[in-house]
Design an enzyme around this catalytic site. Structure first.
Site, PDB file in Angstrom:
ATOM      1  N   ASP A   1      -1.548  -2.399   1.370  1.00 37.12           N
ATOM      2  CA  ASP A   1      -1.984  -1.006   1.414  1.00 37.12           C
ATOM      3  C   ASP A   1      -0.816  -0.076   1.077  1.00 37.12           C
ATOM      4  OD1 ASP A   1      -4.205   0.817   2.316  1.00 37.12           O
ATOM      5  OD2 ASP A   1      -2.652   1.490   3.700  1.00 37.12           O
TER       6      ASP A   1
ATOM      7  N   GLU B   1       7.263 -20.175   0.402  1.00 34.15           N
ATOM      8  CA  GLU B   1       7.553 -21.303   1.296  1.00 34.15           C
ATOM      9  C   GLU B   1       6.263 -22.018   1.714  1.00 34.15           C
ATOM     10  OE1 GLU B   1       9.583 -20.023   4.833  1.00 34.15           O
ATOM     11  OE2 GLU B   1      10.949 -18.775   3.665  1.00 34.15           O
TER      12      GLU B   1
HETATM   13  C1  GLC Z   1      -5.164   3.175   1.326  1.00 37.71           C
HETATM   14  C2  GLC Z   1      -6.524   2.746   1.815  1.00 37.71           C
HETATM   15  C3  GLC Z   1      -7.224   3.951   2.356  1.00 37.71           C
HETATM   16  C4  GLC Z   1      -6.420   4.498   3.496  1.00 37.71           C
HETATM   17  C5  GLC Z   1      -5.006   4.786   3.074  1.00 37.71           C
HETATM   18  C6  GLC Z   1      -4.118   4.983   4.256  1.00 37.71           C
HETATM   19  O1  GLC Z   1      -5.239   4.039   0.252  1.00 37.71           O
HETATM   20  O2  GLC Z   1      -7.218   2.120   0.787  1.00 37.71           O
HETATM   21  O3  GLC Z   1      -8.526   3.653   2.775  1.00 37.71           O
HETATM   22  O4  GLC Z   1      -7.013   5.684   3.972  1.00 37.71           O
HETATM   23  O5  GLC Z   1      -4.446   3.719   2.363  1.00 37.71           O
HETATM   24  O6  GLC Z   1      -3.885   3.756   4.896  1.00 37.71           O
END
Ligand code: GLC
Length: 559
Positions: free
Chosen positions: A224, A273
């Protein structure tokens, strides 16, 4: 640990200059856990619900499943605010449920990719709670970005950065006696404080979290905000309008810093690993696809989402340009290209294409639904003919539109509230998906659903579409089965463009002595077209020989 998919005999794949591996041409299906299947009737999807529906994914024919976060979280941003990276939130089940889900998926030949949220934690994370409670001198504050404010009394944020969800990217702390104190940085909601990746404890913690899930048997991670971890030294002002939009493609001081790549090199060494081919895929909203390619250099991550493709309108020349540019950029680093049309952050492509282009990725208008669905089916068939890996978002195989008319009081997307209703329409693509024609939530669960489902949802359900000639679900099933069976679909890293009338995108692909032609008519009118072989699949009816119907993609097997 459950048997790993690598324990099964590998499928034959064409090896090319692109690094080999199951993932180079995999079709990966995103499950948004709260909206997939609810086993216990609390209106929220959960891990046992996903387990019960895995056969749908096997029958659909995908290779892997990416699960959006299901970790312990106060759910300020639907689980992208993680309070404990090693625990399952009770709303989704238990760690034992996660293990059982991984085992079941592996038994069906499906791989499991989990979401990792390293840019920020929840404000309920133990480190952040203790950092706040410990006061300005707490060493734990160095694991986040705490700073004194500007102005005579520290009443102004430390810099001019704005949050992706609207408003300042800083929130001021308050001491136990109510005295205002330092500010902390959050590129997203105030409930999502950004980690300080210069602090060694942060890097150590995430290596440990990676091992925790790898030991449990996951096949990879979706990272993310992969472009956000490292902030520039001194946190300088952005200057000028600095709204931290993820999608507008502009360069930002808080995104895509060169320093992030050292983090990924270290993670790659750790991942390697482990036995089996496990992967990382980056969510990196970079200004260009060339910048995205830097995340997938040979010693870094495996894949990066191709948001340039997602944001391209339904237009032959624009699509051809982005396909060429994506393939060139990824070929330069030996990585497979990826393709994606929908996810949990953007309006579904059936609704984007129902509206005029240029409205962005969070739409509030239904547009022409029939047109949108016709184009969406054509766009999907085009995507699945391209070389590389494709990502699908739950419900797109049903042709679901976005739910654009959710009442404001039902909305839960934090960006809706931060932006005072000017933006933040992500709930529309997050409505729980329909499995059956009727029932309290169309088979989503035994009771209602956390977002209201539209009245016509039953006709779009998995059951209604199963076996129905011409249904979108059957189109997806046929497309994935054909792609699996045909060596020239998905594999490799090149397309050979064919001459085509304006508005038509046509290319040939060849592997193992077999070839396919794919042609997509992106115009609203039929176009004369000589079939180059035997039709394999078409996104819509082909009523007139020698013609490519409007907004239709066709695959042919060709000599
Ligand atoms: C990413 C996720 C989104 C979230 C953001 C903050 O873009 O896909 O849904 O709100 O990160 O974590």
């Amino acid at each position: 640990m459950s048997p790993h998919p690598d324990d099964h005999p590998p499928q034959s794949v064409t090896r090319t200059a692109v690094r080999p591996g199951w993932w180079t041409e995999a079709v990966i299906y995103q499950v948004y856990p709260r909206s997939f299947a609810d086993s216990d009737g609390d209106g929220m999807g959960d891990l046992p619900g996903i387990r019960s529906r895995l056969p749908h994914l096997r029958d659909l024919g995908v290779d892997a499943v990416w699960l959006s976060p299901f970790y312990a979280s106060p759910q300020a941003d639907a689980g992208y605010d993680v309070a404990d990276y090693r625990a399952v939130d009770p709303v989704f089940g238990t760690l034992a449920d996660a293990e059982a889900l991984i085992a079941d998926a592996h038994a069906l030949g499906l791989r499991i990719i989990v979401d990792l949220v390293p840019n920020h934690s929840s404000h309920h994370h133990d480190w952040f709670r203790r950092a706040l409670a410990g006061g300005p001198d707490s060493p734990l504050r160095r694991r986040y970005h705490f700073r004194p404010g500007r102005g005579a009394h520290g009443e102004l944020p430390p810099n001019d950065w704005e949050s992706v969800f609207g408003g300042p990217a800083w929130t001021r702390t308050t001491g136990p006696d109510g005295t205002p104190g330092d500010w902390y940085l959050h590129l997203f909601a105030p409930e999502q404080p950004d980690f300080n990746w210069d602090h060694p404890a942060v890097a150590d913690e995430f290596r440990s979290v990676l091992r925790f899930w790898l030991d449990l048997g996951v096949d990879g991670f979706r990272i993310d905000v992969a472009h956000g971890l490292v902030k520039p030294p001194g946190l300088p002002d952005a200057g000028g309008p600095a709204q931290a939009r993820l999608l507008d493609g502009g360069a930002k001081p808080f995104f895509d810093q060169d320093g992030v790549h050292a983090v990924y090199r270290s993670w790659r060494a750790l991942l390697d690993e482990y036995r089996g081919e496990r992967i990382f895929v980056a969510e990196a909203w970079t200004p260009t696809v060339e910048r995205a390619a830097r995340y997938v250099r040979p010693d870094e991550l495996h894949q990066a989402f191709n948001f340039s493709y997602l944001t391209t309108p339904w237009d032959a020349s624009a699509l051809r340009a982005v396909v060429d540019r994506s393939l060139d950029a990824m070929r330069a680093v030996g990585a497979p290209t990826t393709w994606v049309l929908s996810n949990h952050d953007v309006t579904r492509h059936a609704t984007r294409y129902a509206n005029p282009p240029g409205l962005g990725t969070q739409l509030r208008t239904a547009g022409d639904r029939r047109l949108g669905l016709r184009r969406a089916r054509a766009a999907t068939l085009l995507m699945l003919a391209l070389p590389g890996s494709a990502y699908l978002y739950q419900g797109e195989e049903l042709g679901l539109p976005d739910v654009v008319d959710l009442p404001d009081e039902a909305r839960q997307d934090p960006s809706f509230f931060r932006a005072s209703g000017q933006d933040g329409f992500r709930d529309g693509c997050r409505v729980p998906i329909p499995w059956t024609e009727d029932g309290p939530s169309y088979g989503f669960g035994p009771a209602g659903s956390w977002l209201p489902q539209p009245a016509d949802w039953g006709g779009l359900s998995v059951r209604a579409q199963t076996g129905a000639a011409g249904s979108t679900l059957e189109l997806y099933r046929s497309a994935l089965a054909t792609r699996r069976a045909h060596p020239a679909l998905g594999a490799g890293d090149r397309v050979d463009w064919l001459d085509a009338p304006p508005g038509v995108l046509a290319f040939r692909r060849e592997a193992e002595g077999r070839a396919v032609v794919c042609a997509a008519n992106t115009t609203g009118a039929p176009v004369p077209w000589t079939a180059p072989g035997t039709p394999l699949l078409s996104s819509g009816p082909l009523p007139v020989a020698g013609e490519l119907p409007p907004d239709t993609t066709v695959w042919w097997s060709t000599p």
